[in-house]
Scaffold this motif. Structure first.
Motif, mmCIF file in Angstrom:
data_model
loop_
_atom_site.group_PDB
_atom_site.id
_atom_site.type_symbol
_atom_site.label_atom_id
_atom_site.label_comp_id
_atom_site.label_asym_id
_atom_site.label_seq_id
_atom_site.Cartn_x
_atom_site.Cartn_y
_atom_site.Cartn_z
ATOM 1 N N LEU A 374 0.433 -1.067 0.025
ATOM 2 C CA LEU A 374 -0.277 0.448 0.105
ATOM 3 C C LEU A 374 1.061 0.957 -0.216
ATOM 4 N N SER A 375 1.976 1.159 0.841
ATOM 5 C CA SER A 375 2.538 2.130 1.076
ATOM 6 C C SER A 375 3.534 2.689 -0.931
ATOM 7 N N ASP A 376 3.944 1.333 -0.956
ATOM 8 C CA ASP A 376 4.004 1.316 -2.613
ATOM 9 C C ASP A 376 3.423 2.193 -3.968
ATOM 10 N N GLY A 377 2.056 1.575 -3.418
ATOM 11 C CA GLY A 377 1.389 1.785 -4.080
ATOM 12 C C GLY A 377 1.167 3.803 -4.215
ATOM 13 N N SER A 378 0.881 4.228 -2.418
ATOM 14 C CA SER A 378 1.007 5.592 -1.900
ATOM 15 C C SER A 378 2.118 6.134 -3.166
ATOM 16 N N LYS A 379 2.969 6.304 -2.873
ATOM 17 C CA LYS A 379 4.864 7.091 -3.685
ATOM 18 C C LYS A 379 4.440 6.343 -4.801
ATOM 19 N N LYS A 380 3.497 5.643 -5.485
ATOM 20 C CA LYS A 380 3.467 5.761 -7.505
ATOM 21 C C LYS A 380 2.221 7.204 -7.512
ATOM 22 N N ASN A 381 1.444 7.207 -6.434
ATOM 23 C CA ASN A 381 0.097 8.096 -6.584
ATOM 24 C C ASN A 381 -0.654 7.226 -7.097
ATOM 25 N N ALA A 382 -0.467 6.311 -6.824
ATOM 26 C CA ALA A 382 -1.921 5.331 -7.085
ATOM 27 C C ALA A 382 -3.422 5.941 -6.717
ATOM 28 N N LEU A 383 -4.112 6.101 -7.450
ATOM 29 C CA LEU A 383 -5.539 7.062 -7.531
ATOM 30 C C LEU A 383 -6.456 5.521 -6.606
ATOM 31 N N PHE A 384 -6.272 4.181 -6.715
ATOM 32 C CA PHE A 384 -6.915 3.153 -5.941
ATOM 33 C C PHE A 384 -5.817 2.044 -5.969
ATOM 34 N N CYS A 385 -6.388 1.196 -5.344
ATOM 35 C CA CYS A 385 -4.808 -0.349 -4.763
ATOM 36 C C CYS A 385 -6.430 -0.734 -4.756
ATOM 37 N N VAL A 386 -5.955 -2.551 -5.449
ATOM 38 C CA VAL A 386 -6.824 -3.602 -5.950
ATOM 39 C C VAL A 386 -6.278 -4.503 -4.953
ATOM 40 N N MET A 387 -6.913 -5.142 -3.227
ATOM 41 C CA MET A 387 -6.420 -6.168 -3.104
ATOM 42 C C MET A 387 -6.933 -7.316 -3.208
ATOM 43 N N ILE A 388 -6.140 -8.634 -3.540
ATOM 44 C CA ILE A 388 -6.532 -9.532 -4.197
ATOM 45 C C ILE A 388 -5.988 -10.960 -2.630
ATOM 46 N N PHE A 389 -6.900 -10.730 -2.095
ATOM 47 C CA PHE A 389 -7.498 -11.625 -0.953
ATOM 48 C C PHE A 389 -7.558 -12.543 -0.685
ATOM 49 N N PRO A 390 -6.976 -13.886 0.156
ATOM 50 C CA PRO A 390 -7.502 -15.360 -0.141
ATOM 51 C C PRO A 390 -8.939 -14.828 0.407
ATOM 52 N N GLU A 391 -9.386 -14.722 1.352
ATOM 53 C CA GLU A 391 -10.824 -14.162 1.759
ATOM 54 C C GLU A 391 -12.253 -14.027 0.856
ATOM 55 N N GLU A 392 -11.566 -12.957 0.190
ATOM 56 C CA GLU A 392 -12.376 -11.996 -0.433
ATOM 57 C C GLU A 392 -12.228 -12.990 -1.805
ATOM 58 N N HIS A 393 -11.101 -13.072 -2.273
ATOM 59 C CA HIS A 393 -11.076 -13.594 -3.651
ATOM 60 C C HIS A 393 -11.381 -15.298 -3.921
ATOM 61 N N LYS A 394 -12.103 -15.997 -2.641
ATOM 62 C CA LYS A 394 -12.172 -17.475 -3.090
ATOM 63 C C LYS A 394 -14.266 -17.321 -3.326
ATOM 64 N N ASP A 395 -14.999 -15.688 -3.037
ATOM 65 C CA ASP A 395 -16.053 -15.665 -3.437
ATOM 66 C C ASP A 395 -15.916 -14.700 -4.566
ATOM 67 N N ARG A 397 -14.197 -11.817 -5.457
ATOM 68 C CA ARG A 397 -14.409 -10.287 -4.857
ATOM 69 C C ARG A 397 -12.805 -10.214 -4.728
ATOM 70 N N ILE A 398 -13.037 -8.670 -4.717
ATOM 71 C CA ILE A 398 -11.543 -7.916 -4.704
ATOM 72 C C ILE A 398 -12.143 -6.538 -3.325
ATOM 73 N N LYS A 399 -11.282 -6.503 -3.170
ATOM 74 C CA LYS A 399 -10.809 -5.501 -1.649
ATOM 75 C C LYS A 399 -10.391 -4.190 -3.363
ATOM 76 N N LEU A 400 -11.339 -2.739 -2.428
ATOM 77 C CA LEU A 400 -10.656 -1.361 -3.667
ATOM 78 C C LEU A 400 -10.586 -0.174 -2.545
ATOM 79 N N LYS A 401 -9.391 0.269 -2.235
ATOM 80 C CA LYS A 401 -9.325 1.351 -1.828
ATOM 81 C C LYS A 401 -8.828 2.342 -2.151
ATOM 82 N N ASN A 402 -9.765 3.855 -1.524
ATOM 83 C CA ASN A 402 -9.664 4.672 -2.714
ATOM 84 C C ASN A 402 -8.828 5.127 -1.267
ATOM 85 N N MET A 403 -6.880 6.007 -2.310
ATOM 86 C CA MET A 403 -6.221 6.395 -1.992
ATOM 87 C C MET A 403 -6.592 7.469 -1.785
ATOM 88 N N LYS A 404 -7.346 8.367 -1.509
ATOM 89 C CA LYS A 404 -7.371 9.555 -0.897
ATOM 90 C C LYS A 404 -8.156 9.799 0.048
#
Lengths: 423, 423
Positions: A374-395, A397-404
């Motif tokens: 996430l900190s890397d995404g922030s350094k790259k000035n990403a508007l959003f981070c898309v997280m692909i985690f086991p919990e959500e992935h098995k359904d 789904r993805i987790k979307l974080k608005n970096m602003k």
């Protein structure tokens, strides 16, 4: 071995490259809005061509060499010889007037000072085949338009304008012999950099006799301050300058008539101009003018033109000093964070779809800890981070974080592509 | 004197330049959507640097010379040495992984054939600091994305992929002595250009003994047609190739595993690939691969990378042949036609306002007859012509002609700027 670039030449690391690209985009956009067409020529030209146009000083500074078949060639020091060659070689088929621009790297082996390197990029714009002052109006308007686009106002820059013909009228009128015109103009050109007593001494050495140096300096001063018509009478050259100022309309607030502007010697034949930084540094940013016999020297038919050169080195300094360069960090829409290598293939599929929709995406290939990613995404000035985690992935789904806003939400891939990514 | 460019080098007249700019914009946009950062280095580098990476052939083809202080320098023949130098000189501060791209002009003095000139522009993209196959996935995806953006489908292009490690496994398995690997690969590389009997003879001359040439060619054929796992067993190198294909997702339809792809000799150490035109011409469009020791040669710390080079000459030919270059004529929003020189100043004012609103405008400086000027506007593909005629002008109005519908209307300048120009 050295890891430095060749002395006097520049590496462009991404941060610097983005600044350069921003500058080039301003040049390019201004050119296109003004109806100029792009061209380019090889950075290597035949030495003979480059020497024909160049003054003695430039000829000595050429990076010249022989190729493996013995051809004498050199890196161009300016774009004009190539322009002349290209126009001359198709003079019968190119529709006139021609409005052409280029952003060209040029090379000169010279002593380096602030604002001078051994290579620079130069925006060149030229109008060929228009004899009257509308060409000057258009080319100076283009220059002012670009300066305004960079965020400069009349408090930052001035475009000084003169006419070779007016300064010649003045020299004639105060009694300078015509064979001393060139040498006298070289001195006049230095007016802003040298105290007037010293200037007078230099004019005496030209040699201008008696009170001619003093009368000349007075006349230059007087004419630059609005007294040219009174001093010279209402001639064609003065009227041409009036037409130019009138045509410039509200852009004329950027312009100052200044009889001391000469812009080198052997080349220009009519109106000359230079953009000059008014703040700390006070440097010439760009310069140009009317030329009458560019093509004849290389065997073309007579063709009058007007153009300017605008280098990248000084302007980037001036823009930096005045904090006018907009944000040029990396810009990323989506940064994709796979939980582990097992999720990489899915991450690639998400990235592919995002990019197909015209948004930029990058992936944390190293699958680092979420916090680090996430900190890397922030350094790259990403508007959003898309997280692909086991919990959500098995359904699915993805987790979307608005970096602003730091807001997080969980959603299906379909929801993500249908709604989020198009807003 | 000659009006031609230096032999083997290209002039870009506006029509050609717009094609080049379109190509560069595809490259640039693809790079940015994939999260690559731009960089550049001087086209002139120290000869020592260029020679260190170059194979013997390239070293002989360098445009090398001495500058005025005796420095041995040369025009770059490829971008990779400069990339290595730039990364090595800031290796401690550049965040890894680094994804960098450049569009760089490169020079080689060589015999000219179709698709080979003495200069070309090359799009370079590299990912540094990622050891696993996700870097190959990303770089090959970028290449395919750009090819798709140019309008190519699977019927037009194929990206052939191989692994140096797999071909080495095959050579070992059929009994090629390891000291003959390099020479054998040089022959295998020619597989598509040379009949198999001739190929066998050349392999015999390596010299490969007995039935090794035949068994090798059989193995290459078999492995390229899906039998690699069967032939070599389920090793790491085969699994890596599987991962790559899986990661590529629907882009894998562009990809073909081909054991004969070698891509030169001294440089690549893992997966190699090349984009190849399938239609008339059948030429390599781009190529690249994994390299392990780029930086060590010039004194940097070990750093693995993967990258490709994609030249402009072949692709512009292929695009031209397959008519995939979009319209690249001059594009103009408004062409302004003043009735006579008396209306030029007003024409400039209209043009200035149009350009300030972000539309392009040009003016008929010559104030030609209306018919001629309209035809000129048409040649410039103007969307609208703005006519400034005495009749309308005295009431503060202009005539606007839609060049597509041929519809004309008369309106005040205020109406024009309030309504027409924003639609």
């Amino acid at each position: 071995m050295t890891l430095q670039p060749v002395r006097g030449m520049r590496d462009f690391y991404p941060e610097d490259m983005r600044k350069r690209e921003w500058l080039f985009s301003v040049w390019r956009e201004a050119s296109l809005l003004y109806g100029f067409e792009p061209y380019d020529a090889p950075v290597v030209e035949n030495l003979d061509l480059l020497k024909r146009k160049a003054g003695e000083e430039i000829a000595e500074q050429l990076y010249s060499f022989k190729d493996k078949s013995g051809r004498e060639i050199a890196l161009r020091a300016e774009m004009t010889p190539s322009l002349a060659r290209m126009i001359a070689s198709r003079q019968n088929s190119i529709a006139m007037p021609a409005k052409w621009y280029a952003i060209a790297q040029c090379f000169r082996y010279e002593r380096m000072t602030k604002g001078r390197k051994r290579e620079h990029y130069q925006w060149n714009a030229d109008i060929l085949g228009v004899d009257d002052v509308s060409a000057e109006t258009e080319i100076i308007s283009l220059l002012i338009f670009a300066l305004k686009k960079m965020g400069f106002g009349t408090e930052d820059v001035v475009v000084r304008i003169n006419s070779r013909k007016i300064i010649e009228d003045i020299l004639r009128k105060v009694g300078v012999p015509s064979e001393l015109f060139s040498q006298t103009m070289i001195v006049i050109d230095k007016k802003d950099k040298i105290p007037s007593e010293e200037l007078k001494r230099m004019l005496g050495e030209v040699p201008l006799k008696g009170d001619i140096p003093e009368r000349l300096l007075d006349a230059v001063e007087k004419c630059s301050e609005g007294g040219a018509r009174e001093f010279l009478g209402d001639g064609e050259n003065i009227r041409q300058m009036d037409d130019l100022i009138e045509n410039l309309g509200d852009f004329s607030e950027f312009v100052s008539f200044d009889v001391s502007v000469v812009r080198g010697l052997s080349y220009y034949t009519g109106i000359v101009f230079e953009a000059f930084g008014k703040r700390a540094g006070k440097r010439a940013i760009a310069g140009g003018g009317r030329y009458a016999s560019l093509l004849e020297k290389i065997g073309g038919a007579p063709l009058s033109g007007v153009g300017f050169g605008f280098g990248d080195v000084v302007i980037l300094d001036v823009l930096e000093e005045s904090e006018k360069i907009p944000f040029t960090g990396i810009n990323l829409d989506y940064y994709i964070i796979p939980y582990s290598k097992d999720y990489l293939s899915y991450a690639f599929s998400i990235a592919r779809q995002i990019r197909n929709k015209g948004f930029s995406a990058d992936i944390d290939f190293k699958c680092r800890k979420v916090k680090t990613a996430l900190s890397d995404g922030s350094k790259k000035n990403a508007l959003f981070c898309v997280m692909i985690f086991p919990e959500e992935h098995k359904d699915g789904r993805i987790k979307l974080k608005n970096m602003k806003t730091k807001e997080e939400k969980t959603l299906s891939a379909a929801e993500f592509f249908d709604s989020s990514i198009s807003t």
